[in-house]
Scaffold this active site. Sequence first.
Site, PDB file in Angstrom:
ATOM      1  N   HIS A 562     -86.925 123.349  13.123  1.00 15.18           N
ATOM      2  CA  HIS A 562     -86.996 122.726  14.452  1.00 15.18           C
ATOM      3  C   HIS A 562     -85.647 122.126  14.852  1.00 15.18           C
ATOM      4  O   HIS A 562     -84.947 122.669  15.689  1.00 15.18           O
ATOM      5  CB  HIS A 562     -88.099 121.665  14.461  1.00 15.18           C
ATOM      6  CG  HIS A 562     -88.363 121.091  15.818  1.00 15.18           C
ATOM      7  ND1 HIS A 562     -89.174 120.010  16.020  1.00 15.18           N
ATOM      8  CD2 HIS A 562     -87.922 121.446  17.050  1.00 15.18           C
ATOM      9  CE1 HIS A 562     -89.233 119.725  17.313  1.00 15.18           C
ATOM     10  NE2 HIS A 562     -88.461 120.573  17.958  1.00 15.18           N
ATOM     11  N   HIS A 567     -82.526 122.630  18.463  1.00  8.69           N
ATOM     12  CA  HIS A 567     -81.812 121.539  19.136  1.00  8.69           C
ATOM     13  C   HIS A 567     -80.335 121.497  18.771  1.00  8.69           C
ATOM     14  O   HIS A 567     -79.453 121.503  19.632  1.00  8.69           O
ATOM     15  CB  HIS A 567     -82.444 120.196  18.764  1.00  8.69           C
ATOM     16  CG  HIS A 567     -83.792 119.961  19.340  1.00  8.69           C
ATOM     17  ND1 HIS A 567     -84.002 119.211  20.471  1.00  8.69           N
ATOM     18  CD2 HIS A 567     -85.015 120.378  18.937  1.00  8.69           C
ATOM     19  CE1 HIS A 567     -85.297 119.168  20.747  1.00  8.69           C
ATOM     20  NE2 HIS A 567     -85.937 119.874  19.827  1.00  8.69           N
ATOM     21  N   HIS A 754     -88.169 127.799  19.784  1.00  6.86           N
ATOM     22  CA  HIS A 754     -88.471 126.376  19.911  1.00  6.86           C
ATOM     23  C   HIS A 754     -89.937 126.138  20.238  1.00  6.86           C
ATOM     24  O   HIS A 754     -90.567 125.231  19.673  1.00  6.86           O
ATOM     25  CB  HIS A 754     -87.596 125.729  20.985  1.00  6.86           C
ATOM     26  CG  HIS A 754     -87.886 124.264  21.166  1.00  6.86           C
ATOM     27  ND1 HIS A 754     -88.652 123.780  22.202  1.00  6.86           N
ATOM     28  CD2 HIS A 754     -87.539 123.187  20.418  1.00  6.86           C
ATOM     29  CE1 HIS A 754     -88.756 122.467  22.092  1.00  6.86           C
ATOM     30  NE2 HIS A 754     -88.094 122.077  21.026  1.00  6.86           N
ATOM     31  N   ILE A 904     -87.792 118.940  25.066  1.00 13.87           N
ATOM     32  CA  ILE A 904     -88.591 117.888  24.441  1.00 13.87           C
ATOM     33  C   ILE A 904     -88.508 118.079  22.942  1.00 13.87           C
ATOM     34  O   ILE A 904     -88.162 119.172  22.462  1.00 13.87           O
ATOM     35  CB  ILE A 904     -90.066 117.910  24.917  1.00 13.87           C
ATOM     36  CG1 ILE A 904     -90.819 116.661  24.449  1.00 13.87           C
ATOM     37  CG2 ILE A 904     -90.749 119.164  24.422  1.00 13.87           C
ATOM     38  CD1 ILE A 904     -90.320 115.378  25.032  1.00 13.87           C
TER      39      ILE A 904
END
Length: 904
Positions: A562, A567, A754, A904
Site C-alpha cells: 500500500h 503513495h 491502489h 485517500i
Amino acid sequence: MLKQSVLQPSLLFFPRHPSLPGAGASGVVAFSQQRQWRRQRRQNNGNKVRCAAGANESASSLSGQPTFVVESRRPATVKAAITVLLTVGGEFAHIDPTRGLDDINDLLGRTLHLELVSSDLDRETGSEKKTVAAFAHKAKKGIDRVTYEATFSVPANFGEIGAVVVRNEHHKELFLKDIVLTIDGDDSAPLLFDCKSWSHSKFDDSQDRVFFTSNKSYLPSETPAGLVRLRQRELEILRGDGTGERKKFERIYDYDVYNDLGNPDSKPGLARPVLGGSDEFPYPRRFVSDPKSEQRSATVYVPRDENFSEVKQVTFGAKTVRSVIHGLLPSVSTALVDSRMGFPYFTAIDALFNEGLPLPPKDSTHPFRTIVPRLVKAIVGGAQNILQFELPEMIDRDKFSWFRDEEFSRQTLAGLNPLSIQLVTEFPLVSKLDPSIYGPPESLITAELIEKEIKGIMTVDEALEQKKLFILDYHDLLLPFVHKVRELEDSTLYASRTLFFLTPESTLRPIAIELTRPASPKQPQWRQVFEPSWNATDAWLWRLAKAHVAAHDSGYHQLVSHWLRTHCCVEPYIIAANRQLSQMHPIYRLMHPYFRYTMEINALARLSLINCDGIIEKTFSPGKYSLALCSAAYYKLWRFDMEALPADLIRRGMAVEDPEAEHGLRLTIDDYPYAQDGLLIWSAIEQWVADYVDHYYPSPADVAADSELQSWWTEVRTKGHGDKQHEPWWPSLKTPADLVRILTTIIWVASGHHAAVNFGQYHFAGYFPNRPSVTRANMPVEDATEDDLAAFRAKPEAALLRCFPSKIQAAQVMAILDVLSAHAPDEEYLGKDAEASWTKNPVVYAAFERFNGRLREIEGIIDARNVDPSLKNRCGAGIVPYQLLKPYSEPGVTGMGVPNSISI
C-alpha cells in the site's frame, strides 16, 4: 503535418461560421468542408483567410487540428465568462478585515484583471503581440459559485488566442473553475480555459497567473511562437530556485528526502533515520516543504493546487481523517487508560460492534458526531459519545470465516493483499541472508513434510513441475528486524514462511508455517514448523501460527503493497511532471487526473500515520522500525519495470506469457480474482493510453524529440528515485510503445493497484482477529516452561487473545481503516468523466468514450464472475464477492470502486 482526416479547429477571435455543416457542439468539421466554407466566407464578407503553416502561425499538427486564422478588417468583441467557486478560504471569509475592500472592488468591477495573449508573433517586429486587457465584473452569484464577466475589443489580425493572464485584485485567493471566451454575436464553439486552480491575491505575490487554452495541446517543438516565453516561464516558476520557506500561495515543486518523520527535539526516543539519499536507507523522494528545515510542524506545505477539493475538505477527506487522528483516537486512549489491556473474551471483541466503546463525555455538539457519524453514535437524550463500529461485511456474512483455513488461503488471492503470494520454483527453500549472522539458510519445511500433508498425491518434484506449491515468504525481509522489534514494549515478531498447495478447484490449502527467531548473543536460534492438525494442542498452535502470519501479511500490506508501492513511489512522478511538463503538454493533460490529491494525502500521512509515534508505529508490529523495514523492501524488491501488473504476475510466477491467451498471459491459478479483474482494468488503461499516445506521437522520432517528456522521465529516475537511478532495469523512452508502457504502469499503480489494496481495508481488517496488525505474545512453545505449556493447554483461547492487539490498538486501527476505506462524495472514478482538454479533441474524446464503455462492460464481467459457482475464490457460502476492482461505487465504505488517483 496533418495526422487525421477529421479535424477540429480551435476558437480564433473569429470562429467557424455557425451554419457550416458539422459545426456546433461536436466541433468536428471535415477538411474538405472547411475549404468550401473558406471560399464561401471570402465571397460573402470579403475577409481574407489564410491557413497557418508554421509555429509562428500557431499550426498544431500534434492535436490533429489545422489552425485557421481570420484576418479581419475590423476589431472583434470577445466576451469572457469566469466562474469562481465559493470556498471556505475565499468568498465565505465574511469576517476578514479585507472583506469590505474586496466587496468595493466587486462593485467597481475590478475583481479580476485579464489579458488575452495571442499565439502569434508580430510579423513586422518578430516580438510578442501586445495583449488585450480588461477588468471582470461580478455578473451573477449562485449558491456555490460566482460568475464574472469581461469584454475585450480584439484588434484586427490579433490571431489565435492561446492564453489568458489573470491578476486577482482581491486580498484573498480565489478558486478559478474556468474561463470561457466567446465572440459577440456568434454562437459557434467557445474557447475554454479549464483552470481548476487557485489564483492568489496580488497582495501576496505580484506574479500573475497564466492559463493556456484547453482546446489544444502542444508538444514543445510545436508551441506557437507567441506562447513559447510563457510556457518556459511557467515551468521556471513551478521549479523554483530551491531556496526559501514555502508559502501557502506558492506552486513550487521540488524534491526532498524523508527527514521529517522523527521528532528528537521533543524526545530522544522519537529520533528516526532519514530515508533516502543513503546506501543504508534508500527511498523515493518526497515533496520538499522547507529546504532549510527538518523540523516537524502541525501542517505540511503542498503546492496550493495539490490541496483537496472543497468537498473533500469540508465533508470528508482530510477533515475526517484529521478528526479521527487528532480527536477521536486520543479520546480512545483516554477511555482506555491501560495501553496494554487486551480482550479477555471474544465477546468483548463483539461488543465493539454491538454495544460500542464509551468515550469521555463531550458536549452534544462535539464534531465527532457530524464528521464521523458512521463511527460515533450519541446516546439518546445524553451527551455521551459511543465509538460503535459497523460490522465488516466479511463477518456479517460469516462470523467464523476468519477462523478457517480455507478463508486464510482464499484471501491470499482475493483479499486485501493479493500481491505477495508467489509460485515455489525451487526446493528446498533457502534464505539469501548471511548464514554467519542469521543461521542455516535451509528451511525446516522438508519434502517429507509436504508429501505427508498432501497425502502422497504426488512428490515434491512433481508438485513443482505441475506448479502446485505457493508461498507467502516474509522470511528474509523480517528476520533482520526480529530482535529489534522484540525489544519494544508489548510486541514480538518472527520471520515466516507459509506454504500452500493448489487444489484441483483452483483453491489453496495451507500445509505448513515456519516461524523463525534468529540467534542473538543471549539466545540460540529458534524455529519451528507448524501444520494443520487433528489433535487439539497442535490445532491451537496452528491457529496461533496463522495469527502471526496474518500480522506479518498485514504489516507488509500496509507498509509495502500500500504505502510504498502506491503513495510513496508515485509522488516523484507527480513532482517531475509539474517541474518538466508544461500544462499545455498533452502528456501532462493525460496524467493530471491520475495525480490529483496524492501529494496532499501523502503529506497528511507524514504528519500522523507514518511519522514517529504515529498510527503505524503504535499499531503495527514493526513499530518504530516500520519505515526502516519499508526502506529495506524498497531496496530489495521495488523496480519500476515490475510495477506493471503483467510483469508483477510473471515475476511472482502467477502467470506466464501466452500469445494465445487473453491479455497475452495465462494465469498459473485460473481462479485468481485480483489478477483476473486486474488484467481487465490494465488492458483497458493500456488501450486508452495507446490511443492517446499514438495520436500525438506517430513515430519514435516524435518521442525522442520531445524535450519536456525526456526531461520528465530523466528526472523521475535521477531525482525522484535517485537511489536507484543506476539500475539497469529502468525502461528506456525512445518509442511510442515505451511511452505507452511507462504511462500505463503509472496509471495502473495510481488507480487499480491502489484500489485493490485500499478500499477493502475495513471489510477484511475491520474485524481485527482476521488480520491483526500486531502480535504481542510469543508462541507458547518458544522457550516454554512446563507451567507455560500447562497454562496454554488449560485455556488456549487466552493465548490467542493475548497475542492479538490491545484494546487501544484495535480501536485505533479499526477507526482509521473505516475512514481510509471510504469513497468521498466527489470521488473521481477511472474512465468516468473526461477532462475538458480531452473533449476538445474529437480523436482523443472518441478514445476516451471507448475507454468509458469498456470499463462499464468490465463491471458486468465482474458481476458475472462473482455469481459463478465454479469460481470458488469469489463465490460461495459466506464469501465476500471480489469487487475491489469493480470500477464505480457510491460514496462510503463499499468495498468497490477504482478512483483515478491515490486520494485517500
